[in-house]
Design a protein around this motif. Structure first.
Motif, PDB file in Angstrom:
ATOM      1  N   PHE A 153      38.253  77.038  89.990  1.00  0.00           N
ATOM      2  CA  PHE A 153      39.677  76.729  89.944  1.00  0.00           C
ATOM      3  C   PHE A 153      40.104  76.384  88.518  1.00  0.00           C
ATOM      4  CE2 PHE A 153      43.415  74.045  90.128  1.00  0.00           C
ATOM      5  CZ  PHE A 153      44.232  74.750  90.992  1.00  0.00           C
ATOM      6  N   LEU A 154      39.295  75.571  87.838  1.00  0.00           N
ATOM      7  CA  LEU A 154      39.615  75.197  86.455  1.00  0.00           C
ATOM      8  C   LEU A 154      39.596  76.414  85.534  1.00  0.00           C
ATOM      9  CD1 LEU A 154      37.691  71.837  85.962  1.00  0.00           C
ATOM     10  CD2 LEU A 154      40.033  72.198  86.706  1.00  0.00           C
ATOM     11  N   ASP A 155      38.686  77.355  85.790  1.00  0.00           N
ATOM     12  CA  ASP A 155      38.619  78.579  84.987  1.00  0.00           C
ATOM     13  C   ASP A 155      39.827  79.473  85.213  1.00  0.00           C
ATOM     14  OD1 ASP A 155      36.199  77.818  83.925  1.00  0.00           O
ATOM     15  OD2 ASP A 155      35.007  79.068  85.286  1.00  0.00           O
ATOM     16  N   LEU A 156      40.220  79.626  86.475  1.00  0.00           N
ATOM     17  CA  LEU A 156      41.295  80.564  86.810  1.00  0.00           C
ATOM     18  C   LEU A 156      42.692  79.992  86.607  1.00  0.00           C
ATOM     19  CD1 LEU A 156      39.853  82.129  90.084  1.00  0.00           C
ATOM     20  CD2 LEU A 156      39.946  83.171  87.815  1.00  0.00           C
ATOM     21  N   TYR A 157      42.855  78.696  86.784  1.00  0.00           N
ATOM     22  CA  TYR A 157      44.189  78.085  86.717  1.00  0.00           C
ATOM     23  C   TYR A 157      44.221  76.872  85.781  1.00  0.00           C
ATOM     24  CZ  TYR A 157      45.154  81.004  90.745  1.00  0.00           C
ATOM     25  OH  TYR A 157      45.314  82.063  91.576  1.00  0.00           O
ATOM     26  N   PRO A 158      43.965  77.078  84.497  1.00  0.00           N
ATOM     27  CA  PRO A 158      43.992  75.925  83.580  1.00  0.00           C
ATOM     28  C   PRO A 158      45.388  75.303  83.458  1.00  0.00           C
ATOM     29  CG  PRO A 158      43.768  77.966  82.352  1.00  0.00           C
ATOM     30  CD  PRO A 158      43.630  78.312  83.804  1.00  0.00           C
ATOM     31  N   GLU A 159      46.435  76.105  83.572  1.00  0.00           N
ATOM     32  CA  GLU A 159      47.798  75.563  83.467  1.00  0.00           C
ATOM     33  C   GLU A 159      48.146  74.683  84.670  1.00  0.00           C
ATOM     34  OE1 GLU A 159      50.050  75.541  80.961  1.00  0.00           O
ATOM     35  OE2 GLU A 159      48.371  76.361  79.826  1.00  0.00           O
ATOM     36  N   ALA A 160      47.744  75.101  85.862  1.00  0.00           N
ATOM     37  CA  ALA A 160      48.001  74.295  87.058  1.00  0.00           C
ATOM     38  C   ALA A 160      47.252  72.967  86.967  1.00  0.00           C
ATOM     39  CB  ALA A 160      47.588  75.054  88.315  1.00  0.00           C
ATOM     40  N   TRP A 161      46.026  73.026  86.450  1.00  0.00           N
ATOM     41  CA  TRP A 161      45.230  71.808  86.280  1.00  0.00           C
ATOM     42  C   TRP A 161      45.886  70.895  85.255  1.00  0.00           C
ATOM     43  CZ3 TRP A 161      42.355  68.441  88.263  1.00  0.00           C
ATOM     44  CH2 TRP A 161      41.546  67.612  87.521  1.00  0.00           C
ATOM     45  N   LYS A 162      46.370  71.470  84.177  1.00  0.00           N
ATOM     46  CA  LYS A 162      47.032  70.683  83.127  1.00  0.00           C
ATOM     47  C   LYS A 162      48.282  69.995  83.691  1.00  0.00           C
ATOM     48  CE  LYS A 162      49.016  71.203  78.520  1.00  0.00           C
ATOM     49  NZ  LYS A 162      49.341  72.142  77.457  1.00  0.00           N
ATOM     50  N   LYS A 163      49.078  70.717  84.461  1.00  0.00           N
ATOM     51  CA  LYS A 163      50.289  70.131  85.058  1.00  0.00           C
ATOM     52  C   LYS A 163      49.923  69.021  86.036  1.00  0.00           C
ATOM     53  CE  LYS A 163      53.237  74.167  84.604  1.00  0.00           C
ATOM     54  NZ  LYS A 163      53.996  75.208  85.305  1.00  0.00           N
ATOM     55  N   HIS A 164      48.853  69.209  86.777  1.00  0.00           N
ATOM     56  CA  HIS A 164      48.399  68.198  87.725  1.00  0.00           C
ATOM     57  C   HIS A 164      48.039  66.904  86.987  1.00  0.00           C
ATOM     58  CE1 HIS A 164      46.811  66.869  91.563  1.00  0.00           C
ATOM     59  NE2 HIS A 164      45.626  66.643  91.041  1.00  0.00           N
ATOM     60  N   LYS A 165      47.327  67.031  85.884  1.00  0.00           N
ATOM     61  CA  LYS A 165      46.937  65.854  85.100  1.00  0.00           C
ATOM     62  C   LYS A 165      48.147  65.203  84.438  1.00  0.00           C
ATOM     63  CE  LYS A 165      43.708  67.075  82.288  1.00  0.00           C
ATOM     64  NZ  LYS A 165      42.529  67.348  81.467  1.00  0.00           N
ATOM     65  N   ILE A 166      49.092  66.001  83.956  1.00  0.00           N
ATOM     66  CA  ILE A 166      50.295  65.462  83.316  1.00  0.00           C
ATOM     67  C   ILE A 166      51.125  64.675  84.317  1.00  0.00           C
ATOM     68  CG2 ILE A 166      52.520  66.138  82.324  1.00  0.00           C
ATOM     69  CD1 ILE A 166      50.986  68.355  80.800  1.00  0.00           C
ATOM     70  N   THR A 167      51.251  65.189  85.530  1.00  0.00           N
ATOM     71  CA  THR A 167      51.996  64.485  86.569  1.00  0.00           C
ATOM     72  C   THR A 167      51.384  63.129  86.853  1.00  0.00           C
ATOM     73  OG1 THR A 167      52.627  66.591  87.568  1.00  0.00           O
ATOM     74  CG2 THR A 167      52.835  64.633  88.947  1.00  0.00           C
ATOM     75  N   PHE A 168      50.074  63.072  86.941  1.00  0.00           N
ATOM     76  CA  PHE A 168      49.387  61.802  87.145  1.00  0.00           C
ATOM     77  C   PHE A 168      49.649  60.858  85.976  1.00  0.00           C
ATOM     78  CE2 PHE A 168      45.725  59.046  86.394  1.00  0.00           C
ATOM     79  CZ  PHE A 168      45.641  58.387  87.606  1.00  0.00           C
ATOM     80  N   SER A 169      49.563  61.375  84.772  1.00  0.00           N
ATOM     81  CA  SER A 169      49.766  60.559  83.582  1.00  0.00           C
ATOM     82  C   SER A 169      51.187  59.984  83.528  1.00  0.00           C
ATOM     83  CB  SER A 169      49.489  61.394  82.335  1.00  0.00           C
ATOM     84  OG  SER A 169      49.746  60.657  81.179  1.00  0.00           O
ATOM     85  N   LYS A 170      52.176  60.810  83.859  1.00  0.00           N
ATOM     86  CA  LYS A 170      53.568  60.345  83.862  1.00  0.00           C
ATOM     87  C   LYS A 170      53.763  59.243  84.890  1.00  0.00           C
ATOM     88  CE  LYS A 170      55.882  64.533  82.316  1.00  0.00           C
ATOM     89  NZ  LYS A 170      56.757  65.645  82.720  1.00  0.00           N
ATOM     90  N   PHE A 171      53.185  59.425  86.070  1.00  0.00           N
ATOM     91  CA  PHE A 171      53.315  58.419  87.109  1.00  0.00           C
ATOM     92  C   PHE A 171      52.646  57.119  86.687  1.00  0.00           C
ATOM     93  CE2 PHE A 171      52.025  56.216  90.959  1.00  0.00           C
ATOM     94  CZ  PHE A 171      53.231  56.149  91.627  1.00  0.00           C
ATOM     95  N   LYS A 172      51.488  57.237  86.067  1.00  0.00           N
ATOM     96  CA  LYS A 172      50.748  56.054  85.631  1.00  0.00           C
ATOM     97  C   LYS A 172      51.540  55.273  84.586  1.00  0.00           C
ATOM     98  CE  LYS A 172      46.283  54.633  83.842  1.00  0.00           C
ATOM     99  NZ  LYS A 172      44.991  55.058  83.359  1.00  0.00           N
ATOM    100  N   ARG A 173      52.178  55.987  83.655  1.00  0.00           N
ATOM    101  CA  ARG A 173      52.955  55.316  82.610  1.00  0.00           C
ATOM    102  C   ARG A 173      54.237  54.693  83.153  1.00  0.00           C
ATOM    103  NH1 ARG A 173      53.963  59.730  78.524  1.00  0.00           N
ATOM    104  NH2 ARG A 173      53.063  61.001  80.124  1.00  0.00           N
ATOM    105  N   SER A 174      54.769  55.241  84.256  1.00  0.00           N
ATOM    106  CA  SER A 174      56.041  54.750  84.769  1.00  0.00           C
ATOM    107  C   SER A 174      55.889  53.543  85.694  1.00  0.00           C
ATOM    108  CB  SER A 174      56.775  55.864  85.522  1.00  0.00           C
ATOM    109  OG  SER A 174      56.105  56.173  86.721  1.00  0.00           O
TER     110      SER A 174
END
Length: 77
Positions: free
Chosen positions: A29-50
């Motif tokens: 999954f990480l090999d085929l969809y690096p952008e989806a993985w990146k967005k998933h991590k960014i969403t978590f990071s935004k929630f954590k900061r908020s």
């Protein structure tokens, strides 16, 4: 949450050679969809900061949540 998760998981499953397990699925999954993985991590990071000071985060880390979704999806297959 990953957008179009069902379609992406089906595509990943079709690309895995050999034994299918949670780890091989996660890696592919990480090999085929690096952008989806990146967005998933960014969403978590935004929630954590908020979050407010002193409050806990009800979300698991991105790696844990993706593995859980993979495990549940593979179990249904």
């Amino acid at each position: 949450m990953i957008i179009e998760q069902e379609e992406k998981f089906k595509h990943v499953l079709s690309k895995i050679e050999g034994t299918v397990n949670e780890q091989s699925f996660f890696n592919k999954f990480l090999d085929l969809y690096p952008e989806a993985w990146k967005k998933h991590k960014i969403t978590f990071s935004k929630f954590k900061r908020s979050k407010q000071f002193g409050r806990t985060i009800p979300l698991p880390k991105p790696e844990v949540s993706l593995r859980k979704e993979i495990r549940q999806w593979l179990h249904k297959q």
